[in-house]
Scaffold this active site. Structure first.
Site, PDB file in Angstrom:
ATOM      1  N   ASP A  30     -40.022 -15.968  50.068  1.00 55.75           N
ATOM      2  CA  ASP A  30     -40.971 -16.864  50.726  1.00 55.75           C
ATOM      3  C   ASP A  30     -41.788 -16.076  51.754  1.00 55.75           C
ATOM      4  O   ASP A  30     -41.282 -15.208  52.461  1.00 55.75           O
ATOM      5  CB  ASP A  30     -40.209 -18.016  51.407  1.00 55.75           C
ATOM      6  CG  ASP A  30     -41.118 -19.173  51.763  1.00 55.75           C
ATOM      7  OD1 ASP A  30     -41.016 -20.232  51.123  1.00 55.75           O
ATOM      8  OD2 ASP A  30     -41.957 -19.011  52.684  1.00 55.75           O
ATOM      9  N   ASN A  85     -38.179 -29.670  47.729  1.00 55.36           N
ATOM     10  CA  ASN A  85     -39.019 -30.653  48.408  1.00 55.36           C
ATOM     11  C   ASN A  85     -39.957 -31.273  47.380  1.00 55.36           C
ATOM     12  O   ASN A  85     -40.573 -30.558  46.572  1.00 55.36           O
ATOM     13  CB  ASN A  85     -39.823 -29.979  49.526  1.00 55.36           C
ATOM     14  CG  ASN A  85     -38.925 -29.395  50.607  1.00 55.36           C
ATOM     15  OD1 ASN A  85     -37.872 -29.945  50.898  1.00 55.36           O
ATOM     16  ND2 ASN A  85     -39.337 -28.276  51.176  1.00 55.36           N
ATOM     17  N   GLN A  92     -43.184 -31.408  50.502  1.00 55.03           N
ATOM     18  CA  GLN A  92     -43.736 -30.433  49.565  1.00 55.03           C
ATOM     19  C   GLN A  92     -45.159 -30.063  49.960  1.00 55.03           C
ATOM     20  O   GLN A  92     -45.995 -30.950  50.164  1.00 55.03           O
ATOM     21  CB  GLN A  92     -43.726 -31.003  48.142  1.00 55.03           C
ATOM     22  CG  GLN A  92     -44.225 -30.007  47.099  1.00 55.03           C
ATOM     23  CD  GLN A  92     -44.203 -30.585  45.679  1.00 55.03           C
ATOM     24  OE1 GLN A  92     -43.883 -31.758  45.472  1.00 55.03           O
ATOM     25  NE2 GLN A  92     -44.553 -29.756  44.725  1.00 55.03           N
ATOM     26  N   HIS A  98     -40.863 -25.853  42.788  1.00 51.45           N
ATOM     27  CA  HIS A  98     -40.151 -24.672  43.282  1.00 51.45           C
ATOM     28  C   HIS A  98     -38.861 -25.091  43.954  1.00 51.45           C
ATOM     29  O   HIS A  98     -38.776 -26.150  44.577  1.00 51.45           O
ATOM     30  CB  HIS A  98     -41.013 -23.855  44.246  1.00 51.45           C
ATOM     31  CG  HIS A  98     -41.614 -24.652  45.368  1.00 51.45           C
ATOM     32  ND1 HIS A  98     -42.720 -25.455  45.191  1.00 51.45           N
ATOM     33  CD2 HIS A  98     -41.251 -24.782  46.660  1.00 51.45           C
ATOM     34  CE1 HIS A  98     -43.021 -26.045  46.339  1.00 51.45           C
ATOM     35  NE2 HIS A  98     -42.143 -25.661  47.251  1.00 51.45           N
ATOM     36  N   LEU A  99     -37.885 -24.226  43.833  1.00 48.50           N
ATOM     37  CA  LEU A  99     -36.568 -24.416  44.448  1.00 48.50           C
ATOM     38  C   LEU A  99     -36.422 -23.382  45.558  1.00 48.50           C
ATOM     39  O   LEU A  99     -36.647 -22.190  45.328  1.00 48.50           O
ATOM     40  CB  LEU A  99     -35.489 -24.243  43.377  1.00 48.50           C
ATOM     41  CG  LEU A  99     -34.020 -24.378  43.769  1.00 48.50           C
ATOM     42  CD1 LEU A  99     -33.206 -24.810  42.543  1.00 48.50           C
ATOM     43  CD2 LEU A  99     -33.453 -23.061  44.312  1.00 48.50           C
ATOM     44  N   HIS A 100     -36.078 -23.844  46.761  1.00 49.32           N
ATOM     45  CA  HIS A 100     -35.807 -22.927  47.873  1.00 49.32           C
ATOM     46  C   HIS A 100     -34.333 -22.530  47.819  1.00 49.32           C
ATOM     47  O   HIS A 100     -33.448 -23.401  47.797  1.00 49.32           O
ATOM     48  CB  HIS A 100     -36.042 -23.611  49.221  1.00 49.32           C
ATOM     49  CG  HIS A 100     -37.447 -24.040  49.482  1.00 49.32           C
ATOM     50  ND1 HIS A 100     -38.317 -23.331  50.283  1.00 49.32           N
ATOM     51  CD2 HIS A 100     -38.146 -25.131  49.063  1.00 49.32           C
ATOM     52  CE1 HIS A 100     -39.479 -23.969  50.349  1.00 49.32           C
ATOM     53  NE2 HIS A 100     -39.411 -25.060  49.618  1.00 49.32           N
TER      54      HIS A 100
HETATM   55  P1  5GP Z   1     -42.723 -26.497  50.129  1.00 49.97           P
HETATM   56  O1  5GP Z   1     -43.116 -26.804  51.547  1.00 49.97           O
HETATM   57  O2  5GP Z   1     -43.818 -26.902  49.159  1.00 49.97           O
HETATM   58  O3  5GP Z   1     -41.378 -26.991  49.741  1.00 49.97           O
HETATM   59  O4  5GP Z   1     -42.586 -24.926  50.064  1.00 49.97           O
HETATM   60  C1  5GP Z   1     -43.657 -24.065  49.866  1.00 49.97           C
HETATM   61  C2  5GP Z   1     -43.209 -22.715  50.334  1.00 49.97           C
HETATM   62  O5  5GP Z   1     -44.066 -21.749  49.791  1.00 49.97           O
HETATM   63  C3  5GP Z   1     -43.254 -22.541  51.860  1.00 49.97           C
HETATM   64  O6  5GP Z   1     -41.956 -22.194  52.314  1.00 49.97           O
HETATM   65  C4  5GP Z   1     -44.269 -21.431  52.069  1.00 49.97           C
HETATM   66  O7  5GP Z   1     -43.895 -20.570  53.105  1.00 49.97           O
HETATM   67  C5  5GP Z   1     -44.282 -20.729  50.729  1.00 49.97           C
HETATM   68  N1  5GP Z   1     -45.533 -20.118  50.352  1.00 49.97           N
HETATM   69  C6  5GP Z   1     -46.759 -20.684  50.409  1.00 49.97           C
HETATM   70  N2  5GP Z   1     -47.693 -19.831  49.926  1.00 49.97           N
HETATM   71  C7  5GP Z   1     -47.020 -18.717  49.541  1.00 49.97           C
HETATM   72  C8  5GP Z   1     -47.442 -17.473  48.963  1.00 49.97           C
HETATM   73  O8  5GP Z   1     -48.617 -17.223  48.691  1.00 49.97           O
HETATM   74  N3  5GP Z   1     -46.466 -16.551  48.707  1.00 49.97           N
HETATM   75  C9  5GP Z   1     -45.150 -16.799  48.999  1.00 49.97           C
HETATM   76  N4  5GP Z   1     -44.287 -15.813  48.717  1.00 49.97           N
HETATM   77  N5  5GP Z   1     -44.726 -17.955  49.537  1.00 49.97           N
HETATM   78  C10 5GP Z   1     -45.649 -18.890  49.809  1.00 49.97           C
END
Ligand code: 5GP
Ligand code: ZN
Length: 112
Positions: A30, A85, A92, A98-100
């Protein structure tokens, strides 16, 4: 999806150090890590969220890869958390499923 950042990462349009990659799934660190280990595991195919998934093999590939990555990163002893999320209230921000995979510190519960 031409304008999807995770599609671009998955298809190699943005140079990325993959933690894991196979036919169906890619995993990478991330950009804004929330724990010492913070890996995103994604299907290479675009789904705006899990809501759009109809084929159970997408979940099977995503989850089995995430478990394998956790094992390969040596996270099993101290433990880890997997989070997906979904939608606005789910927090989200990137509309590609995506899975964290989070680890490396004590993670609070309940989440914020
Ligand atoms: P969400 O909030 O949708 O569950 O998670 C999205 C995640 O993607 C966030 O933790 C954010 O830091 C990460 N993220 C967003 N853009 C990029 C990117 O261009 N590259 C990487 N490696 N992570 C990203
Ligand atoms: Zn996408």
């Amino acid at each position: 999806m031409d304008d999807c950042i995770f599609c671009k990462i998955a298809h190699g349009d943005i140079p990325t150090d993959f933690v894991y990659s196979d036919e169906h799934v890619a995993a990478f660190r991330d950009l804004n890590p929330q724990a010492p280990v913070h890996v995103l595991v994604i299907p290479k195919e675009h789904y705006a969220s899990g809501v759009a998934v109809e084929d159970a093999s997408v979940w099977a590939n995503l989850m089995s890869s995430a478990v394998k990555i956790a094992r390969e990163l040596g996270l099993e002893k101290d433990g880890y958390r997997m989070v997906i999320n979904t939608g606005e209230q789910g927090g989200q921000t990137v509309p590609h499923l995506h899975l964290h995979l989070l680890a490396g510190r004590n993670l609070g519960w309940p989440p914020g």
